[in-house]
Design a protein around this motif. Sequence first.
Motif, short mmCIF file in Angstrom:
data_model
loop_
_atom_site.label_atom_id
_atom_site.label_comp_id
_atom_site.label_asym_id
_atom_site.label_seq_id
_atom_site.Cartn_x
_atom_site.Cartn_y
_atom_site.Cartn_z
N VAL A 1 0.83 -1.20 0.00
CA VAL A 1 0.00 0.00 0.00
C VAL A 1 0.87 1.25 0.00
CG1 VAL A 1 -1.57 1.36 1.44
CG2 VAL A 1 -2.05 -1.05 1.03
N MET A 2 1.90 1.26 0.83
CA MET A 2 2.80 2.40 0.87
C MET A 2 3.50 2.62 -0.48
SD MET A 2 2.54 3.92 3.75
CE MET A 2 3.95 5.00 3.63
N ASP A 3 3.92 1.54 -1.09
CA ASP A 3 4.57 1.65 -2.40
C ASP A 3 3.62 2.25 -3.43
OD1 ASP A 3 6.86 0.55 -1.34
OD2 ASP A 3 6.52 -1.46 -2.16
N HIS A 4 2.37 1.85 -3.36
CA HIS A 4 1.35 2.35 -4.29
C HIS A 4 1.13 3.85 -4.09
CE1 HIS A 4 -1.24 0.84 -7.39
NE2 HIS A 4 -2.36 1.31 -6.84
N LEU A 5 1.07 4.26 -2.84
CA LEU A 5 0.88 5.68 -2.54
C LEU A 5 2.08 6.51 -3.02
CD1 LEU A 5 -0.59 5.38 1.08
CD2 LEU A 5 -1.80 6.28 -0.92
N VAL A 6 3.27 5.99 -2.79
CA VAL A 6 4.47 6.72 -3.21
C VAL A 6 4.56 6.78 -4.73
CG1 VAL A 6 6.99 6.67 -3.22
CG2 VAL A 6 5.74 6.21 -1.11
N ARG A 7 4.24 5.68 -5.38
CA ARG A 7 4.35 5.62 -6.84
C ARG A 7 3.49 6.68 -7.51
NH1 ARG A 7 2.48 0.44 -10.59
NH2 ARG A 7 3.01 1.38 -12.62
N TYR A 8 2.31 6.93 -6.96
CA TYR A 8 1.38 7.87 -7.59
C TYR A 8 1.26 9.19 -6.82
CZ TYR A 8 0.00 3.93 -10.49
OH TYR A 8 0.01 2.88 -11.38
N ASN A 9 2.28 9.48 -6.02
CA ASN A 9 2.23 10.68 -5.20
C ASN A 9 2.12 11.97 -6.02
OD1 ASN A 9 2.43 12.00 -2.57
ND2 ASN A 9 4.44 12.71 -3.27
N ASN A 10 2.69 11.98 -7.22
CA ASN A 10 2.67 13.18 -8.05
C ASN A 10 1.65 13.11 -9.19
OD1 ASN A 10 4.81 14.46 -6.60
ND2 ASN A 10 6.26 13.10 -7.66
N ALA A 11 0.66 12.25 -9.03
CA ALA A 11 -0.30 12.04 -10.14
C ALA A 11 -1.32 13.15 -10.28
CB ALA A 11 -1.01 10.71 -9.94
N LEU B 1 -6.45 4.75 -3.68
CA LEU B 1 -5.18 4.09 -4.00
C LEU B 1 -4.92 2.91 -3.07
CD1 LEU B 1 -2.92 7.19 -4.71
CD2 LEU B 1 -3.13 5.19 -6.21
N GLN B 2 -5.27 3.07 -1.80
CA GLN B 2 -5.02 1.99 -0.86
C GLN B 2 -5.87 0.76 -1.17
OE1 GLN B 2 -4.16 3.37 3.39
NE2 GLN B 2 -5.30 5.12 2.57
N PHE B 3 -7.15 0.98 -1.50
CA PHE B 3 -8.00 -0.15 -1.83
C PHE B 3 -7.65 -0.73 -3.20
CE2 PHE B 3 -10.51 1.07 1.80
CZ PHE B 3 -11.01 -0.15 2.25
N ASP B 4 -7.13 0.08 -4.07
CA ASP B 4 -6.64 -0.42 -5.35
C ASP B 4 -5.52 -1.43 -5.11
OD1 ASP B 4 -6.45 -0.60 -8.16
OD2 ASP B 4 -4.84 0.91 -8.20
N ALA B 5 -4.63 -1.11 -4.17
CA ALA B 5 -3.55 -2.04 -3.84
C ALA B 5 -4.07 -3.26 -3.09
CB ALA B 5 -2.49 -1.32 -3.00
#
Length: 341
Positions: free
Chosen positions: A16-26, A245-249
């Motif tokens: 979940v953290m990786d997903h949040l970081v990956r799309y932080n600038n989206a 994003l968290q539920f997506d992960a």
Amino acid sequence: MLSFECDYNNGACQQVMDHLVRYNNARPTPYGFDEFSLRAKARIREACGMPDAQIFFLTGGTQTNATTIDSMLYQYEGVICVGSGHINVHEAGAVEFTEHKIITIPDREGKMEAATLDKYLDDYMHDGNRDHAVHPGLVYITFPTEFGTLYSAQELDQIYKVCRQYDIPLYIDGARLGYGLMAEGNDVSLPYLARHCDVFYIGGTKIGALCGEAVVFTNRKAHKHFFSIQKQHGAVIAKGALIGLQFDALFTDNLYLRLSEHAIRMAMRMKDIFRQKGYQFYIDSPTNQQFIIVSNEQADRLATKVLFNRFGQTDHHHTICRFVTSWATTDADIDALARIV
């Protein structure tokens, strides 16, 4: 200090953290109308086998219960739950703060029984003075229960049949849903649960997410202004993609259920340790919550080395202690607990 007091005392799982970081600038669209939230909702619909389900992301469990229940009741209606139900004992009267009475009926090991519900509703319908009372407008249960017990598929079916007989919607609180689904002996799947209620929520806060819950309306439509009601309850965040994003992960590659299964495995190890060392159990729970009866002196001694929850007393000399595992509990944690208890 070892931590077994609850299942929401950690951050978020790494995926979940990786997903949040990956799309932080989206720079996603606000208020949950972003592509990630839409994709997460599609994943949840697929997992539930409900292509037409309506899904909303809310900030936390108390907000979810208060918002959803308020949206489904008229001002003169109340919600039926067992006396030990979460909304009755652990949410500081949040539902009643919305001016909806909580109508309690007896439970058995934390569970509502269809026969008890049917008797209450039958008595109410045959009461000539019922129009002077709070009208039962919703039935609330949790899966798992406050004591970590589970409804079987048959029990859930029986409760839902009573609800349909009286045309009253059934709402299932799933703050720990994954831990119930992955418990040994459970025969309720996510699609089965979705078909046997009108609305339920999937807890993220206690199972791998930083925050957030997903409300799923299945056999009844959500209030047409649910989003506005959600805002009134302070259950909407402007950065809605944070939850989406968290539920997506969590709903990619069965992560939600894999995290839940890990917690159950840790809980069963913990349960075996208590059993082997001669501790008495208050109730037989197959989920991540285990309830141990110890003397008050033992409870005080354990509290110097382990964080746990005191759940009440069996008498003046013995305390019910709740030990809880989570997706983040490690084998090392369990090994350390074994050396202490």
